[in-house]
Motif scaffolding. Structure first.
Motif, PDB file in Angstrom:
ATOM      1  N   ASP A 157       0.830  -1.199   0.000  1.00 45.77           N
ATOM      2  CA  ASP A 157       0.000   0.000   0.000  1.00 45.77           C
ATOM      3  C   ASP A 157       0.865   1.251   0.000  1.00 45.77           C
ATOM      4  OD1 ASP A 157      -2.308  -1.427  -0.069  1.00 45.77           O
ATOM      5  OD2 ASP A 157      -2.878  -1.077   2.018  1.00 45.77           O
TER       6      ASP A 157
ATOM      7  N   GLY B  28      -5.333   3.696  -2.499  1.00 40.97           N
ATOM      8  CA  GLY B  28      -5.014   5.096  -2.284  1.00 40.97           C
ATOM      9  C   GLY B  28      -6.007   5.819  -1.401  1.00 40.97           C
TER      10      GLY B  28
ATOM     11  N   SER C 184      -2.373   6.185  -5.418  1.00 40.29           N
ATOM     12  CA  SER C 184      -2.433   4.822  -5.966  1.00 40.29           C
ATOM     13  C   SER C 184      -1.801   4.781  -7.346  1.00 40.29           C
ATOM     14  CB  SER C 184      -3.893   4.356  -6.061  1.00 40.29           C
ATOM     15  OG  SER C 184      -3.986   3.102  -6.714  1.00 40.29           O
TER      16      SER C 184
ATOM     17  N   TRP D  59      -2.666   2.488  -9.551  1.00 38.16           N
ATOM     18  CA  TRP D  59      -3.562   1.809 -10.484  1.00 38.16           C
ATOM     19  C   TRP D  59      -4.080   2.706 -11.601  1.00 38.16           C
ATOM     20  CZ3 TRP D  59      -2.706  -2.959 -10.813  1.00 38.16           C
ATOM     21  CH2 TRP D  59      -2.379  -3.709  -9.680  1.00 38.16           C
TER      22      TRP D  59
END
Length: 252
Positions: free
Chosen positions: A77, A84, A216, A218
């Motif tokens: 993380d 996030g 994040s 992603w």
């Protein structure tokens, strides 16, 4: 200087990860000229060989940096592989990602539908730097390029946005760390020439802003991979339509 040595002694795993990035950079700079010469000389399989090298190097470096991050006592993380932050920052980041995705999809559709658009793109490619190392030309190269595009979208975000910004922010303010990471990412594309590096700069800035907003990787991974996959799709469209477009351009 003592502070640097102190940090290195306290974070040997992260230092090893930074060293791995530096070693890969030096190797690529040392072999870039040879790879370009092989491609320009028409050596069979030369570009596929470059693609294979990129695949191996990026996945290996990602494995090393993730392993060193975990060995330093931090989790995934914290590397950016979680979802996030929540709230408006996340919405803005994903909104920017959606807008970018829509633009790239529009680019493919436009290139497929319009010879004028293709002519414009061909002109832009001619000004975009030295693309010989990455521009596919055969069916096998187009297929392999797609794997390279997907790999770059995942691994380069982990390495340059997640790991590099994460490590640098431990020893300097986050905005400074982000700027340095952007510079290193752009320099890593020096094989495309100055024009190519300038073309990549706004993309790198945009991905970094999205990462800092969301916390994040992603959305960055999705947008980065889509950017490269769209590049491959456009290359393929230009390749397939070249003869027809040239015939259309010749006055009757």
């Amino acid at each position: 200087m003592n502070t640097v040595f102190t940090w290195i002694s306290q974070e040997p795993a992260l230092t090893a990860g930074l060293a791995a990035i530096a070693i890969l950079f030096m190797h690529n700079w040392a072999t870039e000229g040879r790879d370009k010469a092989r491609i320009q000389n028409g050596e069979a399989g030369a570009r596929l060989g470059v693609y294979n090298k990129v695949l191996i190097h990026l996945w290996a470096l990602t494995a090393v940096t993730v392993a060193m991050w975990l060995l330093s006592g931090r989790d995934l993380d914290m590397l950016g592989l979680g979802m996030g932050v929540e709230g408006w920052r996340s919405w803005v980041a994903w909104g920017l990602t959606a807008l970018g995705a829509a633009y790239f999809i529009y680019t493919v559709v436009s290139a497929a539908a319009s010879s004028k658009t293709r002519a414009t793109i061909r002109a832009q490619i001619g000004e975009a730097g030295e693309l010989d190392l990455i521009r596919p030309e055969t069916p096998a190269e187009f297929k392999r390029f797609n794997w390279v595009a997907l790999t770059a979208g995942i691994t380069e975000e982990v390495i340059f946005r997640g790991f590099l910004i994460g490590v640098l922010s431990l020893i300097m303010p986050l905005p400074v760390a982000a700027v340095i990471a952007i510079a290193i990412f752009v320099i890593g594309h020096a094989y495309q020439g100055m024009a190519g590096m300038l073309r990549i700069l706004p993309i790198s800035i945009g991905l970094t802003v999205i990462f800092l907003l969301s916390g994040s990787l992603w959305p960055c991974i999705i947008l980065h991979a889509l950017t490269d996959l769209v590049g491959g799709a456009v290359f393929q469209i230009l390749h397939k339509t070249q003869e027809a477009d040239q015939a259309e351009a010749v006055p009757a």
